[in-house]
Design an enzyme around this catalytic site. Structure first.
Site, PDB file in Angstrom:
ATOM      1  N   ARG A 109     -17.219 -20.607 -11.488  1.00  0.00           N
ATOM      2  CA  ARG A 109     -16.283 -21.207 -12.434  1.00  0.00           C
ATOM      3  C   ARG A 109     -15.186 -20.215 -12.762  1.00  0.00           C
ATOM      4  O   ARG A 109     -15.471 -19.108 -13.219  1.00  0.00           O
ATOM      5  CB  ARG A 109     -17.008 -21.634 -13.715  1.00  0.00           C
ATOM      6  CG  ARG A 109     -16.074 -22.227 -14.759  1.00  0.00           C
ATOM      7  CD  ARG A 109     -16.769 -22.535 -16.074  1.00  0.00           C
ATOM      8  NE  ARG A 109     -15.816 -23.044 -17.054  1.00  0.00           N
ATOM      9  CZ  ARG A 109     -15.833 -22.716 -18.331  1.00  0.00           C
ATOM     10  NH1 ARG A 109     -16.775 -21.899 -18.806  1.00  0.00           N
ATOM     11  NH2 ARG A 109     -14.924 -23.199 -19.153  1.00  0.00           N
ATOM     12  N   HIS A 116      -8.093 -22.536 -20.134  1.00  0.00           N
ATOM     13  CA  HIS A 116      -8.987 -21.574 -20.805  1.00  0.00           C
ATOM     14  C   HIS A 116      -8.106 -20.663 -21.656  1.00  0.00           C
ATOM     15  O   HIS A 116      -8.065 -19.456 -21.477  1.00  0.00           O
ATOM     16  CB  HIS A 116      -9.804 -20.770 -19.788  1.00  0.00           C
ATOM     17  CG  HIS A 116     -11.054 -20.178 -20.356  1.00  0.00           C
ATOM     18  ND1 HIS A 116     -12.317 -20.423 -19.853  1.00  0.00           N
ATOM     19  CD2 HIS A 116     -11.240 -19.337 -21.399  1.00  0.00           C
ATOM     20  CE1 HIS A 116     -13.220 -19.735 -20.551  1.00  0.00           C
ATOM     21  NE2 HIS A 116     -12.595 -19.087 -21.502  1.00  0.00           N
ATOM     22  N   GLU A 123     -13.679 -25.220 -24.563  1.00  0.00           N
ATOM     23  CA  GLU A 123     -13.928 -24.978 -25.984  1.00  0.00           C
ATOM     24  C   GLU A 123     -12.776 -25.376 -26.907  1.00  0.00           C
ATOM     25  O   GLU A 123     -12.121 -24.528 -27.542  1.00  0.00           O
ATOM     26  CB  GLU A 123     -14.313 -23.500 -26.191  1.00  0.00           C
ATOM     27  CG  GLU A 123     -15.542 -23.133 -25.378  1.00  0.00           C
ATOM     28  CD  GLU A 123     -16.187 -21.864 -25.834  1.00  0.00           C
ATOM     29  OE1 GLU A 123     -15.537 -21.064 -26.520  1.00  0.00           O
ATOM     30  OE2 GLU A 123     -17.368 -21.663 -25.511  1.00  0.00           O
ATOM     31  N   ASN A 183     -21.393 -24.645 -23.405  1.00  0.00           N
ATOM     32  CA  ASN A 183     -21.397 -23.195 -23.613  1.00  0.00           C
ATOM     33  C   ASN A 183     -22.289 -22.905 -24.811  1.00  0.00           C
ATOM     34  O   ASN A 183     -22.077 -23.457 -25.887  1.00  0.00           O
ATOM     35  CB  ASN A 183     -19.978 -22.687 -23.902  1.00  0.00           C
ATOM     36  CG  ASN A 183     -19.041 -22.897 -22.726  1.00  0.00           C
ATOM     37  OD1 ASN A 183     -19.458 -23.270 -21.634  1.00  0.00           O
ATOM     38  ND2 ASN A 183     -17.751 -22.647 -22.937  1.00  0.00           N
ATOM     39  N   TYR A 206     -24.375 -19.587 -26.815  1.00  0.00           N
ATOM     40  CA  TYR A 206     -24.626 -18.147 -26.922  1.00  0.00           C
ATOM     41  C   TYR A 206     -25.623 -17.792 -28.020  1.00  0.00           C
ATOM     42  O   TYR A 206     -26.393 -16.841 -27.880  1.00  0.00           O
ATOM     43  CB  TYR A 206     -23.320 -17.388 -27.181  1.00  0.00           C
ATOM     44  CG  TYR A 206     -22.402 -17.342 -25.993  1.00  0.00           C
ATOM     45  CD1 TYR A 206     -21.514 -18.383 -25.733  1.00  0.00           C
ATOM     46  CD2 TYR A 206     -22.411 -16.260 -25.124  1.00  0.00           C
ATOM     47  CE1 TYR A 206     -20.672 -18.355 -24.635  1.00  0.00           C
ATOM     48  CE2 TYR A 206     -21.579 -16.212 -24.017  1.00  0.00           C
ATOM     49  CZ  TYR A 206     -20.701 -17.269 -23.796  1.00  0.00           C
ATOM     50  OH  TYR A 206     -19.861 -17.239 -22.707  1.00  0.00           O
ATOM     51  N   GLU A 236     -21.372 -21.741 -19.705  1.00  0.00           N
ATOM     52  CA  GLU A 236     -21.387 -20.358 -20.207  1.00  0.00           C
ATOM     53  C   GLU A 236     -22.663 -20.067 -20.983  1.00  0.00           C
ATOM     54  O   GLU A 236     -23.050 -20.856 -21.834  1.00  0.00           O
ATOM     55  CB  GLU A 236     -20.206 -20.076 -21.154  1.00  0.00           C
ATOM     56  CG  GLU A 236     -18.874 -19.989 -20.474  1.00  0.00           C
ATOM     57  CD  GLU A 236     -17.744 -19.685 -21.447  1.00  0.00           C
ATOM     58  OE1 GLU A 236     -17.991 -18.969 -22.445  1.00  0.00           O
ATOM     59  OE2 GLU A 236     -16.636 -20.180 -21.240  1.00  0.00           O
TER      60      GLU A 236
END
Ligand SMILES: CO[C@H](O)c1c[n+]2c([nH]1)[C@H](O)[C@@H](O)[C@H](O)[C@H]2CO
Length: 447
Positions: free
Chosen positions: A77, A121, A166, A294, A296, A353
């Protein structure tokens, strides 16, 4: 310990983004982006770092593809820099910019790696920001025109497309919290921008369908889990509002064709409900083929009046943290994925991600990053739990292939499975690279 095993057909990859790795910011006709401007405004980025050179992947992409080939991944990606294609945001096309991405995509395909392209992005052409940026609905159409140009150029070569990375970060982190470019702090501006980003996503999907582009298209919202401190309803409700900022606000319009009422109530209370025009929600909510997730970190939260927009305060209860001071909370990954499946149905999911920040150093030619290996093990285990619970996971892409420009944190925060010396640009494969290589090869790992 336990063996954690994945389906043979699952895709394994790694992810990056243009401004974070390419460098060559002023080369071959590239126009300025808002991150060129923002990073060169003193005080915005740690140590005054910027993306002028970054990992120099613009010149070193062949070396990077060989690193991916040795890693054994089958999908990569990356993002296209809008101002490298349209230096002024619209109008004249920069052929050298297009040629770079053809070179990169051809190199990937020749080495058996499938390109997954993110159209946006975060590196908006500065020329468009000068005309109001995402606050201006004209930027929505400029994005659709840019997307159409890229679809036409790469149809048949690139078959996995992500419209926007995002939208929460692009709208709220960048225009309400204000720590990312362009750095405003205005809630109404941020909610209007969040709407325009979803509209831009929808218009790009419409162009994709009209052009009958081969492949699949989605977007990549960021997620976070908020665990209530107690079973008190006020804590549960506060956490749901907090998660609604990342999840329902950006998923409901796409999958249900309307904004979540409980979030509109919050924004309305602050005079910040977005301006919606007739037909917008139909454009936003047309069908997509997959969603990129994504993830985290997660936190514990509880009700506290006026603590933030959502009467929510986060409570540090001592979870182990990465060097970004983010909780290591793999349980939240599982819960986020189940929540999305329960609320939006059985949509194909790519983990676009997931990764950990550790400020690694090279010692005697090696980078011992056991913390990152442990993070990946824990989160991949949560991913397998979600898959065994019925979540349709199509692939997992680690963030990131390379240490890179970590936005407001500059080069100080490292997420790569490959270390980059930003003085020499030397790449050094970390222990996590070798662990991930073995996991990709086997399709399993020993927890
Ligand atoms: C709360 O984390 C966000 O979901 C998030 C984390 N990250 C991101 N979004 C961005 O998509 C990447 O460009 C960052 O480099 C990466 C690491 O910070």
């Amino acid at each position: 310990m336990a063996i954690i095993e994945f389906p043979k057909e699952m895709k394994w990859g790694a992810a990056t983004a243009a401004y974070q790795i390419e460098g060559a910011a002023l080369e071959d006709g590239r126009g300025l982006s808002i991150w060129d401007t923002f990073s060169k405004t003193p005080g915005n980025v740690l140590n005054g770092d910027n993306g002028d050179v970054a990992c120099d992947s613009y010149h070193r992409y062949k070396e990077d593809v060989q690193i991916m080939k040795e890693l054994g991944i089958n999908v990569y990606r990356f993002s296209i820099s809008w101002p490298r294609i349209f230096p002024a945001g619209t109008g004249e096309i920069n052929q050298k910019g297009l040629q770079y991405y053809h070179n990169l995509v051809d190199e990937l395909l020749e080495n058996g790696i499938e390109p997954m392209c993110t159209l946006y992005h975060w590196d908006l052409p500065q020329a468009l920001q000068d005309q109001g940026g995402w606050e201006n609905r004209k930027t929505v159409d400029a994005f659709a025109d840019y997307a159409e140009q890229i679809f036409k150029e790469f149809d048949g070569k690139i078959k996995k497309w992500i419209t926007i990375n995002e939208p929460w970060c692009v709208s709220f982190l960048s225009n309400f919290i204000g720590i990312h470019a362009p750095g405003f702090q205005n809630l109404k501006l941020a909610t209007d921008i969040s709407h325009h980003l979803l509209l831009a996503h929808g218009k790009a999907v419409a162009r994709f369908r009209d052009l009958k582009v081969e492949g699949s298209i989605g977007y990549a919202p960021n997620t976070e889990w908020l665990e209530p401190f107690s079973s008190k309803q006020e804590d549960i409700d506060a956490c749901n509002r907090g998660m609604g900022w990342f999840i329902e606000w950006f998923f409901d319009p796409v999958f249900k064709g309307q904004y979540p009422h409980f979030m509109l109530e919050v924004f309305d209370k602050h005079g910040a409900a977005p301006a919606i025009q007739a037909g917008d929600m139909e454009i936003i909510s047309q069908k997509i083929d997959f969603v990129g997730i994504n993830y985290y970190t997660g936190s514990v939260g509880r009700y506290k009046k006026d603590a933030d927009l959502f009467d929510l305060e986060k409570v540090d209860i001592g979870y182990e943290k990465t060097d970004f001071d983010w909780n290591i909370y793999p349980e939240g990954f599982y819960k986020v994925l189940l929540k999305i499946k329960d609320q939006y149905g059985d949509i194909p999911v790519y983990i676009t991600e997931n990764g950990a920040c550790y400020n690694d150093e090279v010692e005697n030619g090696r980078v011992k990053d056991q913390g990152r290996i442990d993070y990946l093990k824990q989160h991949l285990t949560s991913l397998k739990r979600a898959m065994d619970s019925g979540v349709q996971i199509k692939g997992y892409l680690a963030w990131s292939l390379l240490d890179n420009f970590e936005w407001a944190e500059g080069y100080h925060k490292r997420f790569g499975i490959v270390h980059v010396d930003f003085n020499t640009l030397k790449r050094t494969k970390k222990d996590s690279y070798y662990w991930y290589k073995q996991t990709v090869k086997n399709g399993w790992f020993d927890m």
